[in-house]
Design an enzyme around this catalytic site. Sequence first.
Site, PDB file in Angstrom:
ATOM      1  N   ASP A 181     -11.470   2.242   3.516  1.00 44.42           N
ATOM      2  CA  ASP A 181     -11.751   0.811   3.375  1.00 44.42           C
ATOM      3  C   ASP A 181     -13.255   0.562   3.221  1.00 44.42           C
ATOM      4  O   ASP A 181     -13.666  -0.535   2.863  1.00 44.42           O
ATOM      5  CB  ASP A 181     -11.269   0.059   4.633  1.00 44.42           C
ATOM      6  CG  ASP A 181      -9.898  -0.576   4.443  1.00 44.42           C
ATOM      7  OD1 ASP A 181      -9.520  -0.833   3.294  1.00 44.42           O
ATOM      8  OD2 ASP A 181      -9.231  -0.818   5.464  1.00 44.42           O
TER       9      ASP A 181
ATOM     10  N   GLN B 230      -4.899  -1.869   9.470  1.00 45.45           N
ATOM     11  CA  GLN B 230      -4.733  -3.191   8.857  1.00 45.45           C
ATOM     12  C   GLN B 230      -5.307  -4.273   9.781  1.00 45.45           C
ATOM     13  O   GLN B 230      -4.941  -4.355  10.953  1.00 45.45           O
ATOM     14  CB  GLN B 230      -3.244  -3.444   8.580  1.00 45.45           C
ATOM     15  CG  GLN B 230      -2.960  -4.688   7.781  1.00 45.45           C
ATOM     16  CD  GLN B 230      -3.494  -4.619   6.352  1.00 45.45           C
ATOM     17  OE1 GLN B 230      -3.362  -3.617   5.664  1.00 45.45           O
ATOM     18  NE2 GLN B 230      -4.117  -5.707   5.899  1.00 45.45           N
TER      19      GLN B 230
ATOM     20  N   LYS C  52       0.844  -1.198   0.000  1.00 43.17           N
ATOM     21  CA  LYS C  52       0.000   0.000   0.000  1.00 43.17           C
ATOM     22  C   LYS C  52       0.879   1.248   0.000  1.00 43.17           C
ATOM     23  O   LYS C  52       0.594   2.232  -0.681  1.00 43.17           O
ATOM     24  CB  LYS C  52      -0.939  -0.023   1.214  1.00 43.17           C
ATOM     25  CG  LYS C  52      -2.036  -1.067   1.057  1.00 43.17           C
ATOM     26  CD  LYS C  52      -2.823  -1.350   2.321  1.00 43.17           C
ATOM     27  CE  LYS C  52      -3.779  -2.534   2.058  1.00 43.17           C
ATOM     28  NZ  LYS C  52      -4.521  -2.956   3.241  1.00 43.17           N
TER      29      LYS C  52
END
Length: 283
Positions: A118, A95, A51
Amino acid sequence: MTIIDGKKVSASVKEQVAEETKALKEKGIVPGLAVILVGDDPASRVYVNNKKKACELVGFKSEEFKLPAETTQDELLSLVDELNNRPDINGILCQLPLPKGLDENAVIEAISPLKDVDAFHKQNVGRIMIGDYDFLPCTPAGIMEMLKAYDISVDGKNCVVIGRSNIVGKPMAMLLLHQNGTVTICHSHTKNLSKITKNADILVAAVGVAKFVKADMVGEGAVVIDVGMNRDENGKLCGDVDFDNVKDKCSYITPVPGGVGPMTIATLMKNTLKAAKLQAGIE
Ligand code: NAP
């Protein structure tokens, strides 16, 4: 049979994001993504690095917050709060999975819905359900983008999703439904799974079990999308689909690696760009 090239499609998405980022920078806006990693899970480490690399490529500012596994819930929530209030950070990502003892849902709900790139916050999930959203979850949206790039229409097709997680299975089914697919969601309680999957025009496997989808579970000419990221008996990265034995039955199939994975990251870049624009009042 065509092998869908997720790397190629993702590269073109990132190129587009990079172009738009360049234009934004001329207006003094630099999209910023904060990535929080708690603990030292090796797979999470790899995802976070990828990322970070993608951010560099498209011209975003990226900041990584690497916290020890012993981090308390309060410490984590106070970091999220700090990032929610930083104007130079447009997107926040924590994460998953978090180490035991930390409450994932509480962390997701603490992230400002405006910075929830997200699309896991329940406000964003609800908006997706009714089809009025700013962000789509990265993996399912990446898959839709990939289908579009290969001119694979979902309209009226029999779509079968194996897996019902909040991150992949459920939103995947919803996005296929938005495109007028007739959608069946299967899970560990599903009876006669093969009978259902064999009828799929589009089969999405998001199970988390290496080579779970065998050739006798797939109908001739199906489009097979493999979300899985597993290790096989030799420690090699592999998907949820038994690729070598399934591929010849398919019209299209995604490989692992090089299929869904790169699309997930490209969509994250798209979402962060959108967050920056929304926060600047441009979109
Ligand atoms: P998850 O939360 O573990 O969900 C797995 C789903 O599969 C569950 O709904 C489960 O059913 C179902 N399942 C398990 N065994 C089954 C069986 N024997 N028959 C039918 N269904 C079964 O996993 P996830 O987060 O959705 O991820 C799935 C896979 O995708 C993993 O390999 C993950 O690493 C990968 N992934 C990849 C990306 C990417 O960017 N490529 C992104 C996210 C995830 P129940 O609900 O009944 O338990």
